[in-house]
Design a protein around this motif. Structure first.
Motif, PDB file in Angstrom:
ATOM      1  N   ASP A  80     -10.088   1.844  15.723  1.00 53.89           N
ATOM      2  CA  ASP A  80      -8.769   2.432  15.490  1.00 53.89           C
ATOM      3  C   ASP A  80      -8.334   2.144  14.066  1.00 53.89           C
ATOM      4  OD1 ASP A  80      -8.619   3.367  18.082  1.00 53.89           O
ATOM      5  OD2 ASP A  80      -7.233   1.808  18.767  1.00 53.89           O
ATOM      6  N   ARG A  81      -7.412   2.932  13.577  1.00 52.13           N
ATOM      7  CA  ARG A  81      -6.840   2.733  12.245  1.00 52.13           C
ATOM      8  C   ARG A  81      -5.469   2.094  12.386  1.00 52.13           C
ATOM      9  NH1 ARG A  81      -9.587   3.321   7.833  1.00 52.13           N
ATOM     10  NH2 ARG A  81      -7.871   4.284   6.738  1.00 52.13           N
ATOM     11  N   VAL A  82      -5.068   1.301  11.405  1.00 52.00           N
ATOM     12  CA  VAL A  82      -3.724   0.743  11.369  1.00 52.00           C
ATOM     13  C   VAL A  82      -3.033   1.245  10.112  1.00 52.00           C
ATOM     14  CG1 VAL A  82      -4.238  -1.324  12.709  1.00 52.00           C
ATOM     15  CG2 VAL A  82      -4.464  -1.399  10.245  1.00 52.00           C
ATOM     16  N   LEU A  83      -1.752   1.445  10.243  1.00 47.85           N
ATOM     17  CA  LEU A  83      -0.904   1.851   9.133  1.00 47.85           C
ATOM     18  C   LEU A  83       0.218   0.831   9.052  1.00 47.85           C
ATOM     19  CD1 LEU A  83       0.165   3.880   6.977  1.00 47.85           C
ATOM     20  CD2 LEU A  83       1.266   5.102   8.855  1.00 47.85           C
ATOM     21  N   ILE A  84       0.283   0.095   7.947  1.00 43.80           N
ATOM     22  CA  ILE A  84       1.319  -0.903   7.737  1.00 43.80           C
ATOM     23  C   ILE A  84       2.351  -0.302   6.794  1.00 43.80           C
ATOM     24  CG2 ILE A  84       1.845  -3.250   6.983  1.00 43.80           C
ATOM     25  CD1 ILE A  84      -0.114  -3.136   9.324  1.00 43.80           C
ATOM     26  N   HIS A  85       3.555  -0.127   7.302  1.00 41.84           N
ATOM     27  CA  HIS A  85       4.641   0.452   6.504  1.00 41.84           C
ATOM     28  C   HIS A  85       5.202  -0.609   5.560  1.00 41.84           C
ATOM     29  CE1 HIS A  85       4.665   4.039   9.002  1.00 41.84           C
ATOM     30  NE2 HIS A  85       4.616   3.249  10.059  1.00 41.84           N
ATOM     31  N   GLY A  86       5.612  -0.189   4.370  1.00 40.39           N
ATOM     32  CA  GLY A  86       6.249  -1.097   3.431  1.00 40.39           C
ATOM     33  C   GLY A  86       7.556  -1.614   3.998  1.00 40.39           C
ATOM     34  N   ARG A  87       7.830  -2.900   3.797  1.00 42.41           N
ATOM     35  CA  ARG A  87       9.044  -3.510   4.362  1.00 42.41           C
ATOM     36  C   ARG A  87      10.234  -3.469   3.415  1.00 42.41           C
ATOM     37  NH1 ARG A  87       6.606  -9.068   6.352  1.00 42.41           N
ATOM     38  NH2 ARG A  87       4.516  -8.265   6.161  1.00 42.41           N
ATOM     39  N   ALA A  88       9.985  -3.073   2.191  1.00 43.81           N
ATOM     40  CA  ALA A  88      11.064  -3.002   1.206  1.00 43.81           C
ATOM     41  C   ALA A  88      10.888  -1.716   0.406  1.00 43.81           C
ATOM     42  CB  ALA A  88      11.031  -4.206   0.288  1.00 43.81           C
ATOM     43  N   VAL A  89      11.954  -1.282  -0.210  1.00 43.95           N
ATOM     44  CA  VAL A  89      11.911  -0.078  -1.032  1.00 43.95           C
ATOM     45  C   VAL A  89      10.880  -0.266  -2.137  1.00 43.95           C
ATOM     46  CG1 VAL A  89      13.232   1.386  -2.613  1.00 43.95           C
ATOM     47  CG2 VAL A  89      14.285   0.501  -0.529  1.00 43.95           C
ATOM     48  N   GLY A  90       9.997   0.688  -2.285  1.00 47.00           N
ATOM     49  CA  GLY A  90       8.982   0.651  -3.327  1.00 47.00           C
ATOM     50  C   GLY A  90       7.655   0.049  -2.896  1.00 47.00           C
ATOM     51  N   MET A  91       7.616  -0.612  -1.730  1.00 44.83           N
ATOM     52  CA  MET A  91       6.342  -1.153  -1.243  1.00 44.83           C
ATOM     53  C   MET A  91       5.493  -0.013  -0.697  1.00 44.83           C
ATOM     54  SD  MET A  91       7.249  -4.730   0.691  1.00 44.83           S
ATOM     55  CE  MET A  91       5.545  -5.069   1.053  1.00 44.83           C
ATOM     56  N   VAL A  92       4.231  -0.039  -1.010  1.00 42.59           N
ATOM     57  CA  VAL A  92       3.330   1.013  -0.551  1.00 42.59           C
ATOM     58  C   VAL A  92       2.859   0.723   0.873  1.00 42.59           C
ATOM     59  CG1 VAL A  92       2.555   1.585  -2.863  1.00 42.59           C
ATOM     60  CG2 VAL A  92       1.312  -0.113  -1.542  1.00 42.59           C
ATOM     61  N   GLU A  93       2.469   1.780   1.561  1.00 44.68           N
ATOM     62  CA  GLU A  93       1.877   1.635   2.883  1.00 44.68           C
ATOM     63  C   GLU A  93       0.411   1.255   2.710  1.00 44.68           C
ATOM     64  OE1 GLU A  93       4.451   4.710   5.575  1.00 44.68           O
ATOM     65  OE2 GLU A  93       2.566   5.431   4.732  1.00 44.68           O
ATOM     66  N   ARG A  94      -0.116   0.499   3.678  1.00 51.00           N
ATOM     67  CA  ARG A  94      -1.525   0.115   3.657  1.00 51.00           C
ATOM     68  C   ARG A  94      -2.189   0.653   4.907  1.00 51.00           C
ATOM     69  NH1 ARG A  94      -2.713  -5.904   2.312  1.00 51.00           N
ATOM     70  NH2 ARG A  94      -4.637  -4.911   1.670  1.00 51.00           N
ATOM     71  N   THR A  95      -3.422   1.095   4.758  1.00 50.91           N
ATOM     72  CA  THR A  95      -4.180   1.574   5.910  1.00 50.91           C
ATOM     73  C   THR A  95      -5.512   0.847   5.961  1.00 50.91           C
ATOM     74  OG1 THR A  95      -5.113   3.395   4.630  1.00 50.91           O
ATOM     75  CG2 THR A  95      -3.141   3.877   5.923  1.00 50.91           C
ATOM     76  N   GLY A  96      -6.020   0.708   7.190  1.00 48.84           N
ATOM     77  CA  GLY A  96      -7.294   0.040   7.372  1.00 48.84           C
ATOM     78  C   GLY A  96      -7.859   0.325   8.753  1.00 48.84           C
ATOM     79  N   GLU A  97      -9.020  -0.249   9.014  1.00 54.60           N
ATOM     80  CA  GLU A  97      -9.717  -0.038  10.277  1.00 54.60           C
ATOM     81  C   GLU A  97      -9.823  -1.355  11.033  1.00 54.60           C
ATOM     82  OE1 GLU A  97     -14.111   1.337  11.932  1.00 54.60           O
ATOM     83  OE2 GLU A  97     -13.670   1.472   9.803  1.00 54.60           O
TER      84      GLU A  97
END
Length: 61
Positions: free
Chosen positions: A7-24
């Motif tokens: 499965d893939r995970v998507l980590i949303h940024g917790r603050a304005v301007g933080m990028v999202e991260r994706t991984g497996e």
């Protein structure tokens, strides 16, 4: 929040301007009711992740 290897995970940024991260998800450790996910992010970094409210699981199709 249930995840499976592959499965893939998507980590949303917790603050304005933080990028999202994706991984497996490459492994699952811990107990079924409190899993720890071993994730390889797209940049090659690996980590153990305890999924929280900023994490979205994208199931394989």
């Amino acid at each position: 929040m249930r995840a499976s290897v592959g499965d893939r995970v998507l980590i949303h940024g917790r603050a304005v301007g933080m990028v999202e991260r994706t991984g497996e998800v490459i492994d699952i450790r811990g107990h079924e009711d409190d899993p720890l996910l071993v994730v390889r992010y797209d940049d090659g970094h690996e980590t153990i992740l305890s999924p929280g409210t900023d994490c979205e699981i994208l199931h394989r199709t």
